[in-house]
Write an enzyme that holds these catalytic residues in place. Structure first.
Site, PDB file in Angstrom:
ATOM      1  N   ASP A   1       0.682  -1.171  -0.055  1.00 25.31           N
ATOM      2  CA  ASP A   1       0.245   0.023   0.037  1.00 25.31           C
ATOM      3  C   ASP A   1       0.851   1.092   0.041  1.00 25.31           C
ATOM      4  OD1 ASP A   1      -2.345   1.560   0.309  1.00 25.31           O
ATOM      5  OD2 ASP A   1      -3.373  -0.249   0.983  1.00 25.31           O
TER       6      ASP A   1
ATOM      7  N   HIS B   1      -3.139   3.303  -4.840  1.00 24.15           N
ATOM      8  CA  HIS B   1      -2.237   2.824  -3.534  1.00 24.15           C
ATOM      9  C   HIS B   1      -0.825   2.333  -3.897  1.00 24.15           C
ATOM     10  CE1 HIS B   1      -5.729   3.091  -0.574  1.00 24.15           C
ATOM     11  NE2 HIS B   1      -6.408   2.763  -1.683  1.00 24.15           N
TER      12      HIS B   1
ATOM     13  N   GLU C   1      -9.833   3.092  -5.025  1.00 24.92           N
ATOM     14  CA  GLU C   1      -9.609   4.341  -4.549  1.00 24.92           C
ATOM     15  C   GLU C   1      -8.606   4.978  -5.518  1.00 24.92           C
ATOM     16  OE1 GLU C   1     -10.977   4.089   0.244  1.00 24.92           O
ATOM     17  OE2 GLU C   1      -8.740   3.610  -0.280  1.00 24.92           O
TER      18      GLU C   1
END
Length: 740
Positions: A178, A245, A309
């Site tokens: 991440d 990410h 995201e």
């Protein structure tokens, strides 16, 4: 719940097994285990031998019993027989012994685990005579371990695998990559772990720096963990995030990004980051190299590729990416992400693997064999099933176990939704919107435990269990009529067994909380007690430890000042963890900690750990980072002359994009700012102003005291502060109304 058939043949209650088997029939008598109780396995059957060895290990740790494993005769028999479901088994026991029968290694293992549960209940080493027929409802029963935000040791990962196995959870989704960290050794790209395996945690301006943290798993360690998991029927599904990410990879190899500058220290922020991989062929070559090494370590059918995201601002601002979109004939950045994920999906398919990703990968179309992990509620699973894709239910917030289990001083930091055990147990993994033929696409469910605010392994264990045991029962038994009291009755002995495997589970469900109803100038208070578990609460008012003979709570209790109130929930005659012990006096009824205060708006409510000190205990602050404002509901203001507010400061280390522009404060009257206290609501009269100057030079918690305008009776107090910016965030730790 699953069928538990109790024949009433000499046992007071059915065996307390978790997850609940599909069918249990009790018989007369029982079998007593001893050191002479050998386990018989078929010759040359490695799977049966492994199951017997695991049963021996579990009984040794929980019961102190050392059994032998042999290929000859013995009262505990493991038998392989065709015709069982993939993970199904039977356990048949009588006074002569126990027979575990299954078709697969997994079935034999789960039969052994059920036998362990039977033998490690209230009557140790005694197996009641039963016939158990069992198999799971769902094939994916998972838990996600986020090692990217905070690193856990290989030894802890193995302990977690054991805790999963004895609950018949079979999938560990390992979040290894991440923005904050890259945890998997990739030999072709050593800078991924050399650079991005480490970071320095964020601190508030002026606070002393914290030591560097991090770590990574070598490929040899991963192989050992994968083998350890496989022996316990736990498949590890690795996750390599893309296209978002991606900061950790871009920090190590900047050419993978779009050229957008990286803010210093960004890797220690939380939130949704703007840095994305570019779409150059060289970047895909990098990702394919990483995936090749990943697949060599993890034999799982599925490889998780993230896809969530991905903020597209940097793609929109990049001339080269816009040119690539035009050349590909793509109309927008969402289609570019679809193209990106499809290219990766085809690569995985060519290597005999299947892509799984978060529900955003549905946008723009993906390969038909891709599986969806639905985290944005259940809508992703519904859309996936209707489009012919398999899915795993993992919706926020109900299955996000970084959400706290309550608000009290025993809870560690975490997200501000209260997701208690009963709520998790009530979750239905089969959305009613799905037609029967579409439900076959629901592979199962999974709980996710993100670790932004879960810094330690002990906290991970606390957040995971016992809620993961509820997920296990839903995934295995999927009880049509959830009986929470029955679940608790079986959960307590399961947690006791698991303590022998190194688990300290959360006490949240069993803890006692007290609500104090006080109106000045009275010299007594009404005390209401509650517990999430529904177990009986017993209490004392004389300071003595509650026992099974103490008063049983049924209605609010009036107590004079001072009173030492002690209370606990009871399972049978034994008190549970999470007992309550507090002096109730005029000071305590005029004091509220941040756990008892309300936040004014609850936009983004978090329980944040202080950044000070570097070693030792740190305070936990409950606050809304988008609107730092607290309500002391029905504050007993009568007779109050001063207000004391204990305050601390934490860094604003949140990547929230343009939302940051919406965080507003009243302008300060002094250079350091001040807390303002209003009566009757946040637009009410200012009754106290508390300068922040003494706290501005203290990295820890500071007690600030100021006069407060006289007010009669009880009234809501709104507490906020003035500031010129968001960094640092000031936090309220405790508020006390002083009569002097």
């Amino acid at each position: 719940m699953a069928a538990l058939l109790h024949a009433g043949c000499g046992w007071a209650a059915p065996p307390k097994l978790l997850p609940a088997p599909q069918e249990v029939v009790e018989h007369e008598s029982s079998f007593v285990l001893s050191t002479s109780s050998a386990m018989q396995v078929p010759s040359d059957d490695k799977g049966a031998l492994a199951a017997a060895e695991y049963l021996r290990e579990l009984l040794s740790r929980s019961n102190g019993l050392q059994l032998k494993v042999a290929e000859g005769t013995g009262p505990i028999r493991l038998v392989r027989k065709a015709g069982f479901a993939a993970e199904g088994y039977t356990v048949e026991s009588d006074r002569t012994g126990v027979t575990i029968t299954a078709s697969t290694d997994a079935g034999l293992l789960y039969g052994a685990i059920t036998t362990w549960q039977l033998a490690s209940g209230e009557k140790k080493n005694v197996v009641p005579a039963t016939t158990i027929q069992d198999a799971p409802k769902f094939r994916w029963r998972g838990l996600m371990l986020d090692s990217a935000r905070h690193f856990q040791s290989p030894e802890f990962v193995k302990r977690l695998i054991d805790w999963m196995a004895v609950n018949k959870l079979n999938t560990l989704h390992w979040h290894l990559v991440d923005d904050q960290g890259w945890r998997l050794e990739i030999k072709k790209y050593p800078r991924l772990t050399e650079v991005s395996g480490w970071r320095v945690p964020a601190t508030a301006p002026g606070a002393p720096p914290l030591p560097r943290i991090g770590g990574f798993y070598t490929q040899d360690q991963v192989r050992q963990i994968v083998a350890y998991a496989a022996a316990r029927n736990v498949t590890i599904v690795p996750e390599i995030e893309m296209p978002g990410h991606a900061l950790s990879a871009i920090r190590a190899y900047p050419k993978l990004g779009t050229g957008a500058p990286i803010t210093a220290g960004a890797e220690s922020d939380w939130g949704i980051f703007p840095w994305l991989y570019n779409v150059d062929d060289s970047t895909f070559a990098f990702l394919e190299d990483v995936l090749r090494e990943t697949m060599a370590l993890f034999p799982s059918r599925y490889i998780h590729v993230g896809g969530d995201e991905a903020v597209k601002d940097q793609w929109k601002a990049s001339a080269s990416i816009q040119a690539r979109m035009k050349a590909l004939g793509l109309k927008d950045e969402d289609q570019l992400q679809s193209w990106f994920m499809s290219r990766i999906g085809k690569f995985l398919s060519a290597h005999g693997r299947e892509m799984i990703g978060w529900d955003e990968i549905l946008q723009g179309g993906i390969p038909k064999d891709a599986t969806i992990m639905s985290w944005q509620g259940t809508n992703g699973a519904i859309a996936a099933a209707k489009a012919g894709h398999d899915s795993v239910l993992s919706p926020a917030p109900i299955l996000y176990f970084d959400n706290r289990q309550g608000f009290s001083d025993i809870e560690p930091p975490g997200r501000g939704n209260s997701i208690d055990l009963k709520s998790v147990y009530a979750f239905d993994p089969l959305p009613s919107e799905l037609a029967p033929e579409q439900r076959k696409h629901v592979l199962g469910l999974q709980a996710n435990l993100w670790t932004e605010h879960v810094r330690t392994e002990d906290r991970f264990a606390w957040n995971a269990f016992p809620r993961a045991s509820a997920v296990a029962e839903i995934g295995w038994s999927n009880p049509p009529n959830r009986d929470f009291a029955n679940f608790i009755d079986r959960l307590v002995p399961q947690m006791e067994r698991m303590k022998t495997l190194g688990l300290t589970p959360a006490a949240s469900a069993f803890a006692v909380d007290a609500e104090l109803d006080y109106a000045p100038p009275a010299k007594t208070v009404a005390i209401a007690l509650k517990s999430q578990s529904g177990l009986p609460i017993r209490y004392t008012l004389d300071g003595s430890v509650p026992t099974s003979a103490s008063a049983l709570y049924s209605a609010p209790v009036a107590a004079p000042f001072p009173t030492r109130l002690r209370a606990a929930t009871f399972y049978g005659d034994a008190p549970s963890a999470g007992a309550f012990d507090r002096i109730v006096d005029e000071k305590s009824v005029r004091t509220r900690g941040d756990e008892q205060l309300r936040t004014c708006a609850e936009k983004v409510k978090l329980a944040l750990e202080d950044d000070f000190p570097a070693q030792g205990l740190r305070e936990v602050f409950v606050m809304d980072i988008f609107e730092p404002c607290w309500i002391f509901a029905q504050a007993p203001l009568g007779g109050t002359k001063h207000i004391a507010i204990d305050v601390g400061q934490v860094p604003f280390n949140f990547q929230v994009g343009k939302d940051k522009e919406g965080i507003h404060f009243r302008p300060p009257a002094t250079p350091e700012g001040e807390f303002e206290v209003r009566a009757g609501g946040c637009e009410g009269d200012v009754v106290a102003t508390v300068p922040l100057a003494p706290a501005a030079v203290n990295a820890g918690v500071t007690r600030l005291i100021a006069p407060i305008a006289p007010r009669p009776g009880r009234e809501d107090l709104c507490i906020s502060y003035t500031a010129r910016g968001v960094d640092p965030l000031w936090a309220v730790n405790r508020v006390e109304l002083l009569a002097e």
